[in-house]
Motif scaffolding. Structure first.
Motif, PDB file in Angstrom:
ATOM      1  N   ILE A  68      21.671  18.202  18.845  1.00 23.09           N
ATOM      2  CA  ILE A  68      20.676  17.421  18.099  1.00 23.09           C
ATOM      3  C   ILE A  68      20.390  18.080  16.751  1.00 23.09           C
ATOM      4  CG2 ILE A  68      18.245  16.732  18.079  1.00 23.09           C
ATOM      5  CD1 ILE A  68      18.548  16.376  21.177  1.00 23.09           C
ATOM      6  N   LEU A  72      24.118  10.091  21.626  1.00 16.12           N
ATOM      7  CA  LEU A  72      24.472  11.458  21.981  1.00 16.12           C
ATOM      8  C   LEU A  72      25.770  11.502  22.780  1.00 16.12           C
ATOM      9  CD1 LEU A  72      20.967  12.907  22.903  1.00 16.12           C
ATOM     10  CD2 LEU A  72      22.318  13.365  20.857  1.00 16.12           C
ATOM     11  N   TYR A  82      10.654  16.417  18.176  1.00 14.45           N
ATOM     12  CA  TYR A  82      11.046  16.277  19.579  1.00 14.45           C
ATOM     13  C   TYR A  82      10.041  17.019  20.452  1.00 14.45           C
ATOM     14  CZ  TYR A  82      15.794  14.363  18.911  1.00 14.45           C
ATOM     15  OH  TYR A  82      16.870  13.559  18.614  1.00 14.45           O
TER      16      TYR A  82
END
Length: 334
Positions: free
Chosen positions: A324, A14, A295
């Motif tokens: 994401i 990320l 998630y």
């Protein structure tokens, strides 16, 4: 605090993704702009707003992302809370935000629980599909890269669009929502929000497969995002959405319910936002491809994760759901 290797890998991934976006952002000063549209059919009409990214070029087809807001919300607030417009300016994709009418729902919720809206070519689903067609006709859009996402009632509506229009969308993301046909009445929707759907995700997975209108629907990658402390939409709804889309994909790969796509994660990552919330990522892969990713953000309520906007129903301490989501969707092709 000690971090596992999976946490470190996720953080590094990320971090470098953000570096790439930031570098591109610094290279361009122009911002995108809003266009306003209206689409109607026999089932009604809806306004929508289109975010046209910076440096839009009609000769270069771009991906399209349909974003469905939650209740008491609309395109502008959804754009600000999610930050999709900023990412679109950097990455180069068009964002479409339909607006629910107060005449259709006084709280501006999408009416995902009504059977008329749970079928292909019918109700609000047909209006949203029509908006996508209108934008595809009016802008340079790559038809292989059309995606949908939404939160809360918009997340539940996202499940309907993915189920019934798998020939339109390459992939999608359900945030704090539920599975396809998680309820079929208003009272049933209240129960589902409180305690989860009374329906079997496996049975609804078959219904979703049947709704697409295609004789052989294709596997459809889906991201599911939910807070573990969501008191508005019970987190079990996220679990049911995962199971439903796994069942749908099990049927879509070969037309047979043979558990070829299993409800067993092929990998589980435990991660942590520095100074923020912990979260887990369950990935379900088949044929070398991630079909479903789940998630769960620990301690987060009913919110868009990672938003720094300060708006209601956002949580700045969670992982960046916007980044994401885009990273999950951007390379999926129909």
């Amino acid at each position: 605090m000690k971090y596992g290797i999976d946490t470190i890998k996720t953080g590094i991934f990320l971090f470098f993704a953000w570096l790439a976006l930031a570098g591109s952002a610094n290279a361009q000063d122009a911002a995108g702009h809003w266009d306003i549209g209206l689409y109607g059919n026999l089932y009604g009409s809806r306004e929508y707003q289109v975010w046209v990214p910076a440096d839009y070029d009609q000769t270069r087809p771009l991906p399209l992302l349909l974003v469905l807001h939650g209740c008491v919300n609309g395109p502008n607030l959804m754009g600000e809370a999610s930050g999709f417009n900023d990412v679109a300016d950097v990455e180069g994709f068009i964002v479409v935000y339909p607006r629910q009418n107060v005449t259709a729902n006084p709280a501006r919720c999408w009416n995902w629980q009504l059977p008329i809206n749970q079928a292909r070519g019918s109700g609000e689903a047909s209006i949203l599909a029509g908006i996508v067609d209108a934008v595809k006709a009016g802008y340079a859009i790559d038809p292989r890269r059309v995606y949908v996402t939404g939160i809360s009632a918009g997340g539940a509506m996202t499940s309907i669009m993915l189920a019934c229009y798998s020939d339109v969308f390459a992939a999608g993301a359900v945030h704090s929502g539920g599975m396809y046909k998680g309820a079929t009445t208003v009272s049933g929707s209240a129960y589902a929000l409180l305690a989860g759907s009374i329906y079997s995700p496996e049975s609804n997975g078959r219904l979703a497969w049947q709704c697409s209108g295609s004789p052989s629907p294709r596997p459809l990658p889906v991201l599911v995002f939910h807070g573990s402390a969501d008191a508005t939409v019970n987190p079990v709804n996220g679990q049911q959405a995962v199971r439903q889309f796994l069942q749908t994909n099990d049927l879509a790969d070969d037309g047979v319910d043979n558990d070829s796509v299993k409800y067993v994660p092929t990998s589980t990552i435990n991660a942590q936002v520095p100074g923020g919330r912990a979260y887990t990522i369950d990935s379900y892969t088949y044929g070398g491809r991630t079909l479903v990713q789940h998630y769960v953000v620990q301690g987060m309520g009913h919110a868009w994760s990672g938003s720094k906007s300060g708006l209601p129903f956002t949580d700045p301490d969670g992982p960046d759901a916007t980044l994401i989501t885009w990273l999950f969707l951007k390379d999926q092709l129909r």
